[in-house]
Design a protein around this motif. Sequence first.
Motif, PDB file in Angstrom:
ATOM      1  N   THR A  87       0.954  -1.354  -0.055  1.00 41.02           N
ATOM      2  CA  THR A  87       0.020  -0.076  -0.099  1.00 41.02           C
ATOM      3  C   THR A  87       1.039   1.448   0.018  1.00 41.02           C
ATOM      4  O   THR A  87       0.230   2.185   0.432  1.00 41.02           O
ATOM      5  N   ARG A  88       1.873   1.022  -0.166  1.00 44.32           N
ATOM      6  CA  ARG A  88       2.940   2.228  -0.499  1.00 44.32           C
ATOM      7  C   ARG A  88       2.608   3.440  -1.338  1.00 44.32           C
ATOM      8  O   ARG A  88       2.629   4.640  -1.017  1.00 44.32           O
ATOM      9  N   ASN A  89       1.985   2.946  -2.384  1.00 43.52           N
ATOM     10  CA  ASN A  89       1.620   4.033  -3.503  1.00 43.52           C
ATOM     11  C   ASN A  89       0.327   3.996  -3.719  1.00 43.52           C
ATOM     12  O   ASN A  89      -0.690   4.315  -2.952  1.00 43.52           O
ATOM     13  N   VAL A  90      -0.163   3.704  -4.939  1.00 45.89           N
ATOM     14  CA  VAL A  90      -1.655   3.401  -5.174  1.00 45.89           C
ATOM     15  C   VAL A  90      -2.346   2.199  -4.420  1.00 45.89           C
ATOM     16  O   VAL A  90      -1.703   1.186  -4.187  1.00 45.89           O
ATOM     17  N   ILE A  91      -3.417   2.460  -4.048  1.00 42.01           N
ATOM     18  CA  ILE A  91      -4.311   1.484  -3.029  1.00 42.01           C
ATOM     19  C   ILE A  91      -5.040   0.762  -4.232  1.00 42.01           C
ATOM     20  O   ILE A  91      -6.205   1.368  -4.634  1.00 42.01           O
ATOM     21  N   SER A  92      -4.777  -0.479  -4.538  1.00 44.55           N
ATOM     22  CA  SER A  92      -5.731  -1.072  -5.565  1.00 44.55           C
ATOM     23  C   SER A  92      -7.156  -1.628  -4.684  1.00 44.55           C
ATOM     24  O   SER A  92      -6.993  -1.840  -3.476  1.00 44.55           O
ATOM     25  N   PRO A  93      -8.506  -1.955  -5.339  1.00 43.11           N
ATOM     26  CA  PRO A  93      -9.226  -2.278  -4.586  1.00 43.11           C
ATOM     27  C   PRO A  93      -9.173  -3.648  -4.084  1.00 43.11           C
ATOM     28  O   PRO A  93      -9.691  -3.918  -2.906  1.00 43.11           O
ATOM     29  N   THR A  94      -8.544  -4.480  -4.759  1.00 42.27           N
ATOM     30  CA  THR A  94      -8.094  -5.929  -4.179  1.00 42.27           C
ATOM     31  C   THR A  94      -7.270  -5.821  -2.975  1.00 42.27           C
ATOM     32  O   THR A  94      -7.471  -6.257  -2.098  1.00 42.27           O
ATOM     33  N   ALA A  95      -5.988  -4.743  -2.776  1.00 39.40           N
ATOM     34  CA  ALA A  95      -5.314  -4.711  -1.723  1.00 39.40           C
ATOM     35  C   ALA A  95      -6.113  -4.110  -0.621  1.00 39.40           C
ATOM     36  O   ALA A  95      -5.740  -4.541   0.767  1.00 39.40           O
ATOM     37  N   TYR A  96      -6.987  -3.184  -0.841  1.00 43.52           N
ATOM     38  CA  TYR A  96      -7.833  -2.572   0.198  1.00 43.52           C
ATOM     39  C   TYR A  96      -8.794  -3.579   0.760  1.00 43.52           C
ATOM     40  O   TYR A  96      -9.077  -3.621   1.839  1.00 43.52           O
ATOM     41  N   SER A  97      -9.112  -4.341  -0.059  1.00 42.76           N
ATOM     42  CA  SER A  97     -10.194  -5.521   0.442  1.00 42.76           C
ATOM     43  C   SER A  97      -9.498  -6.430   1.314  1.00 42.76           C
ATOM     44  O   SER A  97     -10.050  -6.823   2.479  1.00 42.76           O
ATOM     45  N   ASP A  98      -8.427  -6.859   0.920  1.00 44.41           N
ATOM     46  CA  ASP A  98      -7.700  -8.113   1.503  1.00 44.41           C
ATOM     47  C   ASP A  98      -7.032  -7.364   2.955  1.00 44.41           C
ATOM     48  O   ASP A  98      -7.278  -7.903   4.064  1.00 44.41           O
ATOM     49  N   LEU A  99      -6.604  -6.087   2.751  1.00 47.02           N
ATOM     50  CA  LEU A  99      -6.086  -5.422   4.069  1.00 47.02           C
ATOM     51  C   LEU A  99      -7.154  -5.149   5.013  1.00 47.02           C
ATOM     52  O   LEU A  99      -7.062  -5.472   6.376  1.00 47.02           O
ATOM     53  N   SER A 155       4.474  14.567   6.755  1.00 43.51           N
ATOM     54  CA  SER A 155       5.553  14.648   6.465  1.00 43.51           C
ATOM     55  C   SER A 155       5.908  13.653   5.414  1.00 43.51           C
ATOM     56  O   SER A 155       5.349  12.596   5.399  1.00 43.51           O
ATOM     57  N   SER A 156       6.892  14.005   4.513  1.00 45.36           N
ATOM     58  CA  SER A 156       7.151  13.022   3.339  1.00 45.36           C
ATOM     59  C   SER A 156       7.682  11.736   3.718  1.00 45.36           C
ATOM     60  O   SER A 156       7.320  10.888   2.842  1.00 45.36           O
ATOM     61  N   ASP A 157       8.483  11.822   4.940  1.00 42.05           N
ATOM     62  CA  ASP A 157       9.012  10.342   5.282  1.00 42.05           C
ATOM     63  C   ASP A 157       8.210   9.513   5.828  1.00 42.05           C
ATOM     64  O   ASP A 157       8.368   8.175   6.006  1.00 42.05           O
ATOM     65  N   ARG A 158       6.834  10.024   6.160  1.00 45.26           N
ATOM     66  CA  ARG A 158       5.765   9.008   6.301  1.00 45.26           C
ATOM     67  C   ARG A 158       4.791   8.824   5.486  1.00 45.26           C
ATOM     68  O   ARG A 158       3.705   7.866   5.763  1.00 45.26           O
ATOM     69  N   ALA A 159       4.799   9.521   4.229  1.00 45.64           N
ATOM     70  CA  ALA A 159       3.668   9.374   3.342  1.00 45.64           C
ATOM     71  C   ALA A 159       3.538   7.887   2.899  1.00 45.64           C
ATOM     72  O   ALA A 159       2.651   7.527   2.444  1.00 45.64           O
ATOM     73  N   ASP A 160       4.578   7.277   2.946  1.00 42.36           N
ATOM     74  CA  ASP A 160       4.515   5.916   2.002  1.00 42.36           C
ATOM     75  C   ASP A 160       3.825   4.794   3.063  1.00 42.36           C
ATOM     76  O   ASP A 160       3.356   3.971   2.704  1.00 42.36           O
ATOM     77  N   ILE A 161       3.928   5.117   4.380  1.00 45.66           N
ATOM     78  CA  ILE A 161       3.294   4.363   5.320  1.00 45.66           C
ATOM     79  C   ILE A 161       2.149   4.726   6.087  1.00 45.66           C
ATOM     80  O   ILE A 161       1.355   3.939   6.838  1.00 45.66           O
ATOM     81  N   ILE A 162       1.565   5.657   5.523  1.00 45.72           N
ATOM     82  CA  ILE A 162       0.498   6.461   6.492  1.00 45.72           C
ATOM     83  C   ILE A 162      -0.711   5.869   6.346  1.00 45.72           C
ATOM     84  O   ILE A 162      -1.732   5.587   7.188  1.00 45.72           O
ATOM     85  N   PHE A 163      -0.956   5.300   5.003  1.00 45.60           N
ATOM     86  CA  PHE A 163      -2.511   4.757   4.795  1.00 45.60           C
ATOM     87  C   PHE A 163      -2.407   3.317   5.491  1.00 45.60           C
ATOM     88  O   PHE A 163      -3.596   3.193   5.978  1.00 45.60           O
ATOM     89  N   ALA A 164      -1.405   2.320   5.552  1.00 43.51           N
ATOM     90  CA  ALA A 164      -1.627   1.207   6.456  1.00 43.51           C
ATOM     91  C   ALA A 164      -1.978   1.469   7.798  1.00 43.51           C
ATOM     92  O   ALA A 164      -2.667   0.854   8.439  1.00 43.51           O
ATOM     93  N   GLY A 165      -1.266   2.436   8.471  1.00 41.23           N
ATOM     94  CA  GLY A 165      -1.338   3.006   9.861  1.00 41.23           C
ATOM     95  C   GLY A 165      -2.776   3.540   9.923  1.00 41.23           C
ATOM     96  O   GLY A 165      -3.489   3.029  10.887  1.00 41.23           O
ATOM     97  N   ALA A 166      -3.225   4.322   8.901  1.00 38.80           N
ATOM     98  CA  ALA A 166      -4.673   4.752   9.103  1.00 38.80           C
ATOM     99  C   ALA A 166      -5.688   3.682   8.833  1.00 38.80           C
ATOM    100  O   ALA A 166      -6.675   3.609   9.624  1.00 38.80           O
ATOM    101  N   ALA A 167      -5.294   2.682   8.214  1.00 37.84           N
ATOM    102  CA  ALA A 167      -5.970   1.620   8.005  1.00 37.84           C
ATOM    103  C   ALA A 167      -6.349   0.845   9.346  1.00 37.84           C
ATOM    104  O   ALA A 167      -7.442   0.317   9.498  1.00 37.84           O
ATOM    105  N   ILE A 168      -5.403   0.658  10.191  1.00 38.81           N
ATOM    106  CA  ILE A 168      -5.357  -0.083  11.408  1.00 38.81           C
ATOM    107  C   ILE A 168      -6.338   0.838  12.421  1.00 38.81           C
ATOM    108  O   ILE A 168      -7.158   0.085  13.076  1.00 38.81           O
TER     109      ILE A 168
END
Length: 433
Positions: free
Chosen positions: A169-181, A259-272
């Motif tokens: 989920t570092r970049n674009v979040i695909s529908p499949t990845a979102y559903s599985d996550l 912050s730019s150094d957290r932009a790649d991991i923020i979605f997974a954290g927000a998903a939790i």
Amino acid sequence: MQRIAIIDIGSNSARLVITHIYKNGAYNMVYNQKEALRLSQKTDKKGCLTPQAFTDTIETMKSFAHMCKLYHADRTIAVATAAIRNAKNGAELTKLVEQETGISLHIITGNTEAYISYLGVINTLPYESGIIFDLGGGSTELIYFHERKILESVSVPIGAVNTTAMFNTRNVISPTAYSDLTFFLRTRLSEYPWLKQPKLPLIGVGGTARTIGKMHQRATRYPTTKIHNYKLTVQAFRGIFNRLKGSTLEERKKISGLSSDRADIIFAGAAIINALFEVTGSKQLITSGCGLREGLFFDYYSKERNIPLIADDILARSTENILNLYTPDVTHSKHVTELALQMFDSWKQLHGLGKSCRRLLKTAALLHDIGITINFYSHARHGAYMIQNAKLFGQRRIQKLFLPRPAFYQHADPQKLGHRQQAGADTGTGRKS
């Protein structure tokens, strides 16, 4: 006089905090350093930390050891959490750290990490009950407390860094990845039925929770940048979550507050966090600026000073600390406080204000002279700034705004004041509370 260094080697970042403890027991932080290690991304298929992880950790610890020496730290308390805890060669790394730097790096268990984070929260936030989550890079500690006592706790091996890698989920979040996550997180969290607490707030510790709060502050043009005890409704959070879900990595880097150094991991954290909202049924997120490192300090400080580990009154304890740090004449400030409270009590039939206002008046009176530390002239103005920015715990944000302005109460309509306080506590929009 002592200087205590606290080192926290997490799965995403490493931090060093040095705190000065004075002879009168007052304390304040004098140094803070953060390094992005991303140890959760530096683990091989066998579950071992890579040579790069060893090199980066040793270099970071050498830097920390150097700063401890420069600041003449009398005691260093260093802990390692999920990434090193779960690695097969984690113990090997800690031995090498001690050989190279002289610092004993202790690997703490998930349950210990949860308890220490709880100490950091319970001693700095004015809530009797809630669900605390300490969301790191490689794990999330969950704590259910009631009447300020822990009832349940667990460490779950899902964090912002390892979940990002697991579901790409570092970049674009695909529908499949979102559903599985989403399915994965719901399944894991449903293993703990005690999380179902719809009437209690979620209290977030860690970089992801703080970042969500900062993003909301920027979006709503919140007048200060203070993140501790900042509140969001579930609706406000989901607005941010949906924006993250529909954005690319480059688009996230441009979001104010992220912050730019957290932009790649923020979605997974927000998903939790989103999954926690769904499982708990909670309607409010409260961000905490205090957690593991503060818990480690409180544990040490309480033993050194022979005081209770958990403060009965966190506002009184933090006020006392600030008073001893900055007040030139403590006896005078306490005398003024006694007089102010006598007048408040004698005029109660006239002003009709309750215990909450009395506590605010007491705190304001105790701290009314702290601005003299900066300059006698305009010390009231200096004091107001210091109160707004000091580590003063145990009051709502609107109350902290009133603290430097005790004269406000001379003309306050008690009914309107009560309405404003309630509005600030209930909206969760970040505008009034």
